[in-house]
Scaffold this active site. Structure first.
Site, PDB file in Angstrom:
ATOM      1  N   ARG A  88       0.704  -1.221  -0.048  1.00  0.00           N
ATOM      2  CA  ARG A  88      -0.104  -0.093   0.034  1.00  0.00           C
ATOM      3  C   ARG A  88       0.813   1.286   0.090  1.00  0.00           C
ATOM      4  NH1 ARG A  88      -2.831  -3.920   1.515  1.00  0.00           N
ATOM      5  NH2 ARG A  88      -0.915  -4.433   2.620  1.00  0.00           N
ATOM      6  N   THR A  89       1.700   1.350   0.922  1.00  0.00           N
ATOM      7  CA  THR A  89       2.395   2.763   1.066  1.00  0.00           C
ATOM      8  C   THR A  89       3.221   3.076  -0.074  1.00  0.00           C
ATOM      9  OG1 THR A  89       2.671   2.111   3.424  1.00  0.00           O
ATOM     10  CG2 THR A  89       3.653   3.950   2.679  1.00  0.00           C
ATOM     11  N   LYS A  93      25.248  -3.396  -0.150  1.00  0.00           N
ATOM     12  CA  LYS A  93      26.951  -3.494  -0.032  1.00  0.00           C
ATOM     13  C   LYS A  93      27.258  -2.576   0.942  1.00  0.00           C
ATOM     14  CE  LYS A  93      26.287  -2.891  -5.157  1.00  0.00           C
ATOM     15  NZ  LYS A  93      26.349  -1.686  -6.089  1.00  0.00           N
ATOM     16  N   ARG A 132      10.699   4.078   3.506  1.00  0.00           N
ATOM     17  CA  ARG A 132      10.674   3.140   4.567  1.00  0.00           C
ATOM     18  C   ARG A 132      11.908   2.228   5.017  1.00  0.00           C
ATOM     19  NH1 ARG A 132       5.475  -1.185   4.783  1.00  0.00           N
ATOM     20  NH2 ARG A 132       4.615   1.028   5.142  1.00  0.00           N
ATOM     21  N   HIS A 176       4.254   5.829  11.531  1.00  0.00           N
ATOM     22  CA  HIS A 176       3.845   5.549  10.251  1.00  0.00           C
ATOM     23  C   HIS A 176       3.027   6.632   9.785  1.00  0.00           C
ATOM     24  CE1 HIS A 176       2.809   3.971   6.633  1.00  0.00           C
ATOM     25  NE2 HIS A 176       2.527   2.780   6.828  1.00  0.00           N
TER      26      HIS A 176
HETATM   27  N1   CP Z   1      -0.689  -0.248   5.756  1.00  0.00           N
HETATM   28  C1   CP Z   1       0.678  -0.328   5.494  1.00  0.00           C
HETATM   29  O1   CP Z   1       1.628   0.293   5.512  1.00  0.00           O
HETATM   30  O2   CP Z   1       0.715  -1.221   4.532  1.00  0.00           O
HETATM   31  P1   CP Z   1       1.958  -1.760   3.571  1.00  0.00           P
HETATM   32  O3   CP Z   1       2.973  -2.563   4.579  1.00  0.00           O
HETATM   33  O4   CP Z   1       1.570  -2.905   2.558  1.00  0.00           O
HETATM   34  O5   CP Z   1       2.523  -0.489   2.947  1.00  0.00           O
END
Ligand code: CP
Length: 306
Positions: free
Chosen positions: A51-52, A80, A101, A129
């Site tokens: 999603r993100t 590396k 992320r 998040h």
């Molecule tokens: N909600 C969410 O962060 O989903 P993903 O881990 O798929 O990005």
């Protein structure tokens, strides 16, 4: 230049403006279709995501911009030994904005300190998040019509679930918010959230173990997955993973206007039989995630659309 590391990086007024922009984007997508022409978004994902990462990419494409990036540490020079500080210096030469992320708490913050472009924390370990929180706030505001005077049940892995930590911090800024924290003993909310965020700000909350005992009082039920990737051993995960399963029988105990949210991915914690219930909001939540990330990109790039 601004970054987004935590939902608290935005004041309540800025957040309100951003959510209003997201709602305008939802209603008038064509108005924004060329807003980021010539701009590039880099997605630097050192941890898996559906999603993100894809909603950030969809958001930039919807704005007429372009995207580049990597989807795992293994497919980047992190494998590396390159540091995030060096990586962001390089990415700053290629893109106008970056969503990152990382499994380590604070890694996007370290990157932001060396960056020449806005950095967005797209999830750092078990910490924060913030763009999921923006998604959650837009969902709540759109479906419940307000962000105040709500009783919110947070259910599942409250220890490792970073979306829950970010959401609590964002919601306590609104009046009349009350939390019911529903978890097994081993997955209770971290003490820094209980003591420094909830108690310190006099936010009413209770901690319970049984979902059935709480569901009838809730305006919102926010389900979470047990975060397998943060457990130290598989046995503990297997013992915990099916602790909560939301099914039709439990939904029968809930208010008619309660909504069910989940940041997804779902594993077993919401039975698929709940998906057709009009109170199930988790796939609508995914759609709101695109609008709010479009609004965030516009805001951080300081693009005005008249
Ligand atoms: N909600 C969410 O962060 O989903 P993903 O881990 O798929 O990005």
């Amino acid at each position: 230049m601004r970054h987004l590391m935590s939902p608290l990086d935005l004041s309540v007024e800025e957040l309100d403006k951003l959510l209003t922009l997201a709602t305008d984007i939802e209603k008038n997508p064509q108005k924004y279709a060329h807003a980021c022409e010539g701009k590039k978004l880099a997605t630097c994902f050192y941890e898996p995501s559906t999603r993100t990462r894809l909603s950030f990419e969809a958001a930039m494409l919807n704005l007429g911009g372009r995207v580049l990036g990597f989807a795992s540490a293994d497919s980047s020079s992190a494998s590396k030994g390159e540091s995030v500080s060096d990586t962001i210096r390089v990415i700053s030469c290629y893109a106008d904005i970056c969503a990152m992320r990382h499994p380590k708490e604070g890694a996007p913050l370290v990157a932001s300190q060396k960056s020449r472009i806005p950095v967005i924390n797209a999830g750092d370990g078990g910490h924060q998040h913030p763009t999921q929180t923006l998604t959650d706030l837009l969902t709540i505001r759109s479906l419940k019509g307000r962000l105040d005077n709500l009783t919110i049940g947070l259910c599942g892995d409250l220890k490792f679930g970073r979306t829950v930590h970010s959401l609590i911090q964002a919601l306590i800024r609104y009046p009349g918010i009350r939390f019911v924290l529903i978890s097994p003993e081993e997955l209770r909310i971290p003490s820094y959230i209980r003591e420094d965020v909830l108690k310190k700000n006099n936010i009413p909350f209770q901690e319970v173990e049984r979902l059935e005992d709480a569901i009838g009082d809730l305006d919102i039920l926010y389900m979470t997955r047990v975060q397998r990737e943060r457990f130290f051993n598989e046995e503990d995960y297997i013992r915990m993973k099916d602790f909560y399963i939301l099914n039709k029988a439990k939904m029968d105990l809930a208010k008619d206007d309660m909504i069910v949210m989940h940041p997804l991915p779902r594993v077993n914690e919401i039975s698929v039989e709940v998906d057709d219930d009009p109170r199930a909001a988790y796939f609508k939540q995914v759609q709101y995630g695109v609008y709010v990330r479009m609004a965030l990109i516009l805001t951080l790039l300081e693009v005005e659309v008249c």
